[in-house]
Motif scaffolding. Structure first.
Motif, PDB file in Angstrom:
ATOM      1  N   ARG A 105       0.829  -1.214   0.000  1.00 44.23           N
ATOM      2  CA  ARG A 105       0.000   0.000   0.000  1.00 44.23           C
ATOM      3  C   ARG A 105       0.857   1.256   0.000  1.00 44.23           C
ATOM      4  O   ARG A 105       0.540   2.237  -0.668  1.00 44.23           O
ATOM      5  CB  ARG A 105      -0.918   0.010   1.236  1.00 44.23           C
ATOM      6  N   MET A 106       1.954   1.222   0.775  1.00 41.58           N
ATOM      7  CA  MET A 106       2.833   2.391   0.822  1.00 41.58           C
ATOM      8  C   MET A 106       3.497   2.608  -0.538  1.00 41.58           C
ATOM      9  O   MET A 106       3.581   3.741  -1.020  1.00 41.58           O
ATOM     10  CB  MET A 106       3.885   2.219   1.929  1.00 41.58           C
ATOM     11  N   VAL A 107       3.959   1.537  -1.165  1.00 41.67           N
ATOM     12  CA  VAL A 107       4.573   1.667  -2.493  1.00 41.67           C
ATOM     13  C   VAL A 107       3.550   2.234  -3.485  1.00 41.67           C
ATOM     14  O   VAL A 107       3.847   3.145  -4.259  1.00 41.67           O
ATOM     15  CB  VAL A 107       5.126   0.304  -2.989  1.00 41.67           C
ATOM     16  N   ALA A 108       2.318   1.727  -3.428  1.00 40.55           N
ATOM     17  CA  ALA A 108       1.268   2.234  -4.322  1.00 40.55           C
ATOM     18  C   ALA A 108       1.021   3.718  -4.072  1.00 40.55           C
ATOM     19  O   ALA A 108       0.897   4.514  -5.020  1.00 40.55           O
ATOM     20  CB  ALA A 108      -0.023   1.436  -4.112  1.00 40.55           C
ATOM     21  N   ALA A 109       0.987   4.103  -2.792  1.00 40.27           N
ATOM     22  CA  ALA A 109       0.695   5.500  -2.447  1.00 40.27           C
ATOM     23  C   ALA A 109       1.788   6.442  -2.959  1.00 40.27           C
ATOM     24  O   ALA A 109       1.486   7.472  -3.566  1.00 40.27           O
ATOM     25  CB  ALA A 109       0.546   5.639  -0.926  1.00 40.27           C
ATOM     26  N   VAL A 110       3.054   6.087  -2.732  1.00 40.92           N
ATOM     27  CA  VAL A 110       4.124   7.007  -3.139  1.00 40.92           C
ATOM     28  C   VAL A 110       4.267   7.053  -4.661  1.00 40.92           C
ATOM     29  O   VAL A 110       4.747   8.052  -5.205  1.00 40.92           O
ATOM     30  CB  VAL A 110       5.500   6.694  -2.496  1.00 40.92           C
ATOM     31  N   LYS A 111       3.830   6.001  -5.349  1.00 38.29           N
ATOM     32  CA  LYS A 111       3.943   5.985  -6.808  1.00 38.29           C
ATOM     33  C   LYS A 111       2.665   6.462  -7.494  1.00 38.29           C
ATOM     34  O   LYS A 111       2.632   6.627  -8.711  1.00 38.29           O
ATOM     35  CB  LYS A 111       4.287   4.566  -7.311  1.00 38.29           C
ATOM     36  N   GLY A 112       1.590   6.624  -6.699  1.00 36.92           N
ATOM     37  CA  GLY A 112       0.333   7.071  -7.281  1.00 36.92           C
ATOM     38  C   GLY A 112      -0.294   6.058  -8.221  1.00 36.92           C
ATOM     39  O   GLY A 112      -0.870   6.403  -9.250  1.00 36.92           O
ATOM     40  N   VAL A 113      -0.154   4.761  -7.871  1.00 39.03           N
ATOM     41  CA  VAL A 113      -0.780   3.700  -8.680  1.00 39.03           C
ATOM     42  C   VAL A 113      -1.670   2.848  -7.767  1.00 39.03           C
ATOM     43  O   VAL A 113      -1.626   2.975  -6.542  1.00 39.03           O
ATOM     44  CB  VAL A 113       0.279   2.792  -9.363  1.00 39.03           C
ATOM     45  N   GLU A 114      -2.483   1.993  -8.366  1.00 37.73           N
ATOM     46  CA  GLU A 114      -3.334   1.091  -7.586  1.00 37.73           C
ATOM     47  C   GLU A 114      -2.484  -0.022  -6.983  1.00 37.73           C
ATOM     48  O   GLU A 114      -1.493  -0.450  -7.570  1.00 37.73           O
ATOM     49  CB  GLU A 114      -4.394   0.446  -8.499  1.00 37.73           C
ATOM     50  N   VAL A 115      -2.924  -0.504  -5.820  1.00 40.71           N
ATOM     51  CA  VAL A 115      -2.178  -1.578  -5.163  1.00 40.71           C
ATOM     52  C   VAL A 115      -2.188  -2.849  -6.019  1.00 40.71           C
ATOM     53  O   VAL A 115      -1.240  -3.639  -5.997  1.00 40.71           O
ATOM     54  CB  VAL A 115      -2.717  -1.817  -3.726  1.00 40.71           C
ATOM     55  N   GLU A 116      -3.232  -3.013  -6.835  1.00 39.92           N
ATOM     56  CA  GLU A 116      -3.302  -4.183  -7.737  1.00 39.92           C
ATOM     57  C   GLU A 116      -2.154  -4.161  -8.753  1.00 39.92           C
ATOM     58  O   GLU A 116      -1.623  -5.209  -9.122  1.00 39.92           O
ATOM     59  CB  GLU A 116      -4.634  -4.219  -8.496  1.00 39.92           C
ATOM     60  N   GLU A 117      -1.800  -2.971  -9.185  1.00 41.55           N
ATOM     61  CA  GLU A 117      -0.699  -2.875 -10.141  1.00 41.55           C
ATOM     62  C   GLU A 117       0.638  -3.218  -9.461  1.00 41.55           C
ATOM     63  O   GLU A 117       1.496  -3.889 -10.039  1.00 41.55           O
ATOM     64  CB  GLU A 117      -0.632  -1.475 -10.765  1.00 41.55           C
TER      65      GLU A 117
END
Ligand code: ZN
Length: 253
Positions: free
Chosen positions: A225-237
């Motif tokens: 979730r943190m990686v998704a948040a900092v990259k601005g992508v969905e957690v599924e990606e």
């Protein structure tokens, strides 16, 4: 689906309740697990877990913390286990450890890298405060030919780019979720998803909101979730790309 690319399921804190740990992990989509080896005494246990547990794969290695115990006999034994391994690791250099000499660490690291290259296996690398020496040895031993992963990465974005240039992936653990974390999230935002892996390093390094507790693979979701948040992508990606990165590196799935 997620792969926990580094979890010590052989550790007593997890092994004692392994069935529950795996059920909790699968309930949130963490379905594959790489167990890295730390000491020779645990290699047979790790091999047993990998051969008897769905979704579990093994790596074998001598952690720099135990580099004093490295010798030819140990390397021969490691070569035997490596025949059934997905990687050699975790191996590396840890200059935060004062009690193990840097020379002993370098010798053990180099010998295990040579074995990995000879056997065509990727490497799982532990590195603390030793990035310059580590990079030099990686280059001298042609680790680029087999690739690998910088586990629980704690370096800069600039160093990450150099490691990626040497055919290594960058793996983030729960530390990037810590409230006071600055560098980890920044590095995660700058490194392309195609070069990232996720790991828990359980039972250590539990993410927020579990910080201080016994970590387990189910908590990988917080790091994702943190990686998704900092990259601005969905957690599924994040799940899709990091899983395919791990499958490619470890030749699983
Ligand atoms: Zn570890």
């Amino acid at each position: 689906m997620f792969i926990d690319s580094h979890c010590h399921l052989d550790h007593p804190a997890l092994a004692a309740r392994l069935a529950d740990v795996l059920v909790s992990a699968r309930a949130v989509g963490v379905e594959r697990f790489i167990i890295p080896g730390v000491t020779p005494e645990k290699w047979s246990e790790i091999a047993r877990l990998a051969s008897t547990t769905e979704g579990v794969s093994a790596a074998f290695g001598l952690h720099p913390m135990f580099a004093d115990r490295y010798d030819d006999r140990m390397l021969d034994e490691l070569a035997g286990y490596a025949a059934d391994a997905r990687a050699i690791g975790e191996i590396g250099l840890d200059y935060a450890l004062d009690e193990v000499s840097r020379n002993a660490q370098k010798t053990a690291f180099r010998g295990q890298l040579r074995l990995a290259v000879r056997m065509g296996l990727p490497v799982i690398i532990h590195c603390r405060r030793a990035f310059e020496d580590l990079m030099q040895i990686l280059r001298e031993e042609h680790v680029r030919e087999v690739g690998g992963v910088m586990h629980a990465y704690s370096g800069s974005a600039e160093m990450a780019r150099i490691f990626i240039g040497e055919n290594l992936l960058i793996s983030f653990s729960g530390t990037i979720t810590y409230r006071n974390a600055v560098k980890g999230p920044l590095v995660a935002s700058r490194v392309a998803l195609e070069h990232l892996l996720l790991e828990t390093d359980s039972p250590d390094l539990a993410p927020e909101p579990y910080r201080g507790k016994v970590n387990e693979p189910a908590f990988l979701l917080e790091t994702a979730r943190m990686v998704a948040a900092v990259k601005g992508v969905e957690v599924e990606e994040v799940a899709r790309v990091t899983t395919s990165n791990a499958e490619r590196l470890f030749r699983i799935g």
